[in-house]
Design a protein around this motif. Structure first.
Motif, PDB file in Angstrom:
ATOM      1  N   PRO A 156      35.113 -83.398  15.163  1.00 31.50           N
ATOM      2  CA  PRO A 156      35.803 -82.689  16.242  1.00 31.50           C
ATOM      3  C   PRO A 156      34.820 -81.984  17.169  1.00 31.50           C
ATOM      4  O   PRO A 156      33.727 -81.584  16.747  1.00 31.50           O
ATOM      5  N   VAL A 157      35.201 -81.855  18.436  1.00 30.06           N
ATOM      6  CA  VAL A 157      34.423 -81.097  19.412  1.00 30.06           C
ATOM      7  C   VAL A 157      35.309 -79.959  19.896  1.00 30.06           C
ATOM      8  O   VAL A 157      36.427 -80.206  20.372  1.00 30.06           O
ATOM      9  N   PRO A 158      34.854 -78.723  19.782  1.00 31.60           N
ATOM     10  CA  PRO A 158      35.684 -77.591  20.201  1.00 31.60           C
ATOM     11  C   PRO A 158      36.092 -77.685  21.671  1.00 31.60           C
ATOM     12  O   PRO A 158      35.315 -78.166  22.508  1.00 31.60           O
ATOM     13  N   PHE A 159      37.294 -77.232  21.971  1.00 31.40           N
ATOM     14  CA  PHE A 159      37.812 -77.325  23.336  1.00 31.40           C
ATOM     15  C   PHE A 159      36.872 -76.648  24.325  1.00 31.40           C
ATOM     16  O   PHE A 159      36.501 -75.484  24.168  1.00 31.40           O
ATOM     17  N   GLY A 160      36.492 -77.394  25.356  1.00 34.26           N
ATOM     18  CA  GLY A 160      35.649 -76.850  26.411  1.00 34.26           C
ATOM     19  C   GLY A 160      34.163 -77.055  26.201  1.00 34.26           C
ATOM     20  O   GLY A 160      33.373 -76.821  27.118  1.00 34.26           O
ATOM     21  N   ALA A 161      33.762 -77.478  25.007  1.00 33.79           N
ATOM     22  CA  ALA A 161      32.340 -77.744  24.758  1.00 33.79           C
ATOM     23  C   ALA A 161      31.948 -79.049  25.432  1.00 33.79           C
ATOM     24  O   ALA A 161      32.591 -80.077  25.207  1.00 33.79           O
ATOM     25  N   PRO A 162      30.914 -79.054  26.265  1.00 34.41           N
ATOM     26  CA  PRO A 162      30.483 -80.309  26.885  1.00 34.41           C
ATOM     27  C   PRO A 162      30.018 -81.319  25.833  1.00 34.41           C
ATOM     28  O   PRO A 162      29.562 -80.942  24.749  1.00 34.41           O
TER      29      PRO A 162
END
Length: 202
Positions: free
Chosen positions: A175-181
């Motif tokens: 997963p990639v945290p919301f807003g992380a480029p």
């Protein structure tokens, strides 16, 4: 390192809540803004470059300078050099304001601006970055990184949505945290995962 994002839509209250276009389950824009700032800065350093593919914010005031000031205050908190590609919600007046009030980074401009797109080369592949998805036809080793369509994906394997709402994170193994480029490694994983997905459909 190089990172990629799009459609942060800071201050855009109409996106809050559950919807099909850009679901953002935050109680208010301040929480949404801060979440993006925190997740961005947890991954990007001031030695990195982030390509922002448009639609920085959606916030209108009279005078417009007030909204420009508040968005600049957010952008000044974000780590790294930011290269902006103009989106449909980014005015030239807004970009001129940012350029005139550039907070500087390591003795150099923090911001850079492009009206249409930017092309970079990486590991025998070319990434053409635009705000709108580009239909480029049959091309070898050229991938269009884009935003604009939020929680949707173009049904073409050479198009990768890098916006904060993109569903193409399904091709990542983490997963990639919301807003992380997204990093280049993550972009490559999206590209390869989408290509495999399309090959299975043949």
């Amino acid at each position: 390192m190089q990172y990629f994002t799009s459609d942060t839509h800071f201050y855009h209250a109409d996106l809050l809540g559950d919807n099909d276009f850009a679901p953002r389950p935050f109680p208010d824009v301040e929480t949404m803004n801060q979440t993006i700032i925190d997740h961005w800065n947890a991954r990007v350093t001031d030695q990195d470059t982030v390509y922002h593919l448009g639609d920085v914010a959606l916030y209108f005031t009279r005078p417009a300078k007030l909204s420009y000031e508040r968005v600049l205050a957010i952008l000044s908190q974000l780590h790294g050099k930011i290269i902006f590609i103009k989106g449909n919600h980014d005015s030239r007046a807004f970009f001129k304001y940012l350029a005139a009030h550039d907070p500087q980074l390591n003795g150099h401009p923090k911001f850079e601006f492009h009206d249409v797109g930017v092309l970079i080369k990486y590991d025998h592949r070319q990434y053409y970055m635009t705000h709108y998805p580009m239909m480029m036809g049959i091309v070898k080793q050229i991938i269009n990184l884009h935003g604009h369509i939020h929680h949707y994906a173009v049904n073409v394997k050479e198009n990768i949505n890098v916006g904060v709402d993109t569903p193409e994170t399904d091709y990542l193994d983490h997963p990639v945290p919301f807003g992380a480029p997204f990093s280049l490694d993550e972009i490559e994983q999206m590209v390869n995962g989408k290509a495999v997905d399309f090959a299975k459909r043949q």
